[in-house]
Design an enzyme around this catalytic site. Structure first.
Site, short mmCIF file in Angstrom:
data_model
loop_
_atom_site.label_atom_id
_atom_site.label_comp_id
_atom_site.label_asym_id
_atom_site.label_seq_id
_atom_site.Cartn_x
_atom_site.Cartn_y
_atom_site.Cartn_z
N LYS A 17 0.96 -1.30 -0.07
CA LYS A 17 0.13 0.06 0.16
C LYS A 17 0.97 1.16 0.05
CE LYS A 17 -1.70 1.65 4.12
NZ LYS A 17 -1.40 3.08 4.27
N ASN A 18 1.81 1.14 0.88
CA ASN A 18 2.63 2.48 1.00
C ASN A 18 3.57 2.86 -0.06
OD1 ASN A 18 0.94 3.05 3.25
ND2 ASN A 18 2.50 2.50 4.83
N ARG A 95 -3.91 9.65 3.83
CA ARG A 95 -2.99 10.58 4.23
C ARG A 95 -1.90 10.87 2.91
NH1 ARG A 95 -0.31 13.77 7.57
NH2 ARG A 95 1.96 13.84 7.47
N ASP A 119 -5.08 7.78 8.91
CA ASP A 119 -5.42 7.18 10.32
C ASP A 119 -5.39 8.06 11.25
OD1 ASP A 119 -6.07 4.58 9.70
OD2 ASP A 119 -3.97 4.22 9.17
N ASP A 309 4.47 0.43 12.36
CA ASP A 309 3.30 -0.17 11.58
C ASP A 309 3.25 -1.68 12.22
OD1 ASP A 309 2.45 2.08 10.45
OD2 ASP A 309 3.09 1.38 8.36
#
Ligand code: EPU
Length: 421
Positions: A17-18, A95, A119, A309
């Site tokens: 994802k990141n 974000r 988040d 994380d």
């Protein structure tokens, strides 16, 4: 879900994802057709697609024949007709929307954007992004709606980050790609997802050196010399860690295909300290847990340290370990909200400032809990697998933002879990 027997079998780790969210933003930099593969099927990709579509990109998803093996593909068309105004209703949800600032300023000299959401771990400022961009010739004003950035043209600069922020490093790299002259970023973030972004940008024609180190050097090139590209998203180390911690909690022996040991060295070393057996294979990691886990102390740090994380997973593992572990959060002081939920399983955890004292108990007990964010949500799932009796996790939309079929993958490993909506 109910208490699960030891896990066995193989899962394939999806794309990160990141990484993918930033790779998608990079497509703003040059016209043409992009193809991204190994894209995770997660809600944040859909939200980022919505934002980039508002800005003028055309994005199509294509499922591959074997989605668990290859993820999905994204075809992104940039026809050059780009808006520099990012609407509040989308920016507020994610974000990574802040990562359009660098490419839009770098290429078009302007951006209007609401302040990014994501988040809620407490304040998540963007001062490091803005200070770096100002050093390159941008000016910003805050309005009631958000932020307006303008420049008559970015130039290279020597920038020292006061913290190795992931998002700021990525934004500055994308802004510097076609700035005039050389940009040097000291104390840059070194995460594998940043190297993945640099790999894609280089294949578009960017001149970037030093990724994976604290010192990046970007030599600006003419925007007209950049081109679109194809790229495979790096595998997701946090999703990999989630399946590893599921084995830690349930016992068993699984192959985590696609896990890259070189991206998780510090975590693997802590997992081993806790008693796990982890062996690299040709295409992943074999992960096994037999006896009870042992407690260790853990501190989160920027890469290559233990990522924040991973922390909810580690706290969950410590909750059933033999002994007491102290977990120190150094990135997001507010990132302990899920502790209250873990206590509902009978976990014995005390918070003191940015430290958590976790006293291991023999067994967790099934509970009804709420997922407060992506990573904590996944950790509650893992806790529920090891707890006796039934567990119900609510607010799973948080988990869907970052996990590609967590329930299906765990069920295929033999976990007793299903989705009930
Ligand atoms: N910070 C500042 N000023 C800034 C930027 C950051 O003070 O201008 C502070 C933050 O408030 C935080 C720390 O620096 O305390 C780290 O922030 P960073 O910028 O490195 O994080 P990010 O880019 O906002 C990404 C991931 C997060 C992950 C962090 C840290 C994305 C979309 N998000 O956030 O991932 O926790 O790096 O590794 O890449 C998640 O995936 O669940 C997630 C939250």
């Amino acid at each position: 879900m109910a208490h699960s027997d030891p896990l066995k079998g193989e899962i394939t780790v999806p794309g990160a994802k990141n990484s993918v969210l930033k790779l998608m933003a990079a497509a703003l930099l040059a016209d043409g057709v992009y193809e991204l593969s190994n894209v995770p099927r997660i809600d944040d990709v859909d939200i980022m697609s919505e934002l980039l579509t508002h800005l003028g990109l055309r994005i199509e998803k294509r499922d591959s024949l074997e989605p668990e093996l290859d993820g999905q593909k994204l075809r992104i068309v940039n026809s050059g007709n780009i808006s520099t105004v990012a609407p509040f209703e989308v920016v507020d949800r994610i974000r990574a929307s802040v990562n359009v600032v660098g490419p839009l300023l770098g290429r078009f000299g302007e951006v209007d954007i609401a302040l990014p959401g994501g988040d809620d771990f407490g304040g998540r400022p963007i001062d490091i992004h803005l200070r770096g961009l100002e050093a390159m010739g941008a000016t910003f004003i805050f309005t009631d709606e958000g932020l307006i950035g303008r420049t008559t043209g970015l130039h290279g600069a020597d920038i020292m980050l006061n913290f190795p922020s992931v998002g700021a490093t990525e934004n500055l790299i994308m802004a510097a790609v076609c700035a005039v002259g050389t940009t040097r970023i000291a104390n840059a973030a070194r995460e594998p997802e940043i190297s993945d972004l640099c790999l894609m940008l280089r294949s578009m024609g960017a001149d970037i050196q030093g990724d994976g180190t604290q010192q990046l050097v970007i030599q600006g090139v003419a925007q007209s010399s950049l081109q679109s590209t194809t790229h495979t998203v790096v595998s997701d180390r946090v999703q990999a860690a989630t399946y590893m911690s599921a084995v830690a909690m349930c016992g068993g022996d699984i192959h985590v295909k696609g896990a890259v040991s070189g991206h998780m060295e510090m975590l693997i070393s802590r997992f081993k300290d806790m008693g796990m057996k982890i062996t690299p294979t040709t295409d992943g990691l074999q992960v096994c847990r037999e006896g009870r886990l042992s407690a260790v102390d853990i501190s989160t740090l920027p890469y290559p340290g233990i990522a924040t994380d991973y922390k909810p997973l580690l706290v969950t593992m410590l909750a059933v370990s033999n002994g007491t572990g102290v977990v120190t959060e150094n990135l997001y002081p507010g990132r302990f909200r899920y502790i209250e939920e873990l206590r509902k399983f009978g976990a014995d955890i005390t918070i003191d400032g940015h430290h958590a004292l976790v006293r291991g108990v023999e067994n967790l007990i099934g509970a009804v809990v709420h997922a407060p964010d992506i990573r904590a949500g996944a950790a509650l799932v893992v806790a529920g697998l090891a707890a006796s009796g039934m567990t119900e996790i609510r607010d799973i939309h948080h988990i869907d933002r970052g996990y590609d079929d967590l329930v299906g993958r765990l069920a295929r490993l033999g976990a007793s879990i299903s989705r009930v909506h």
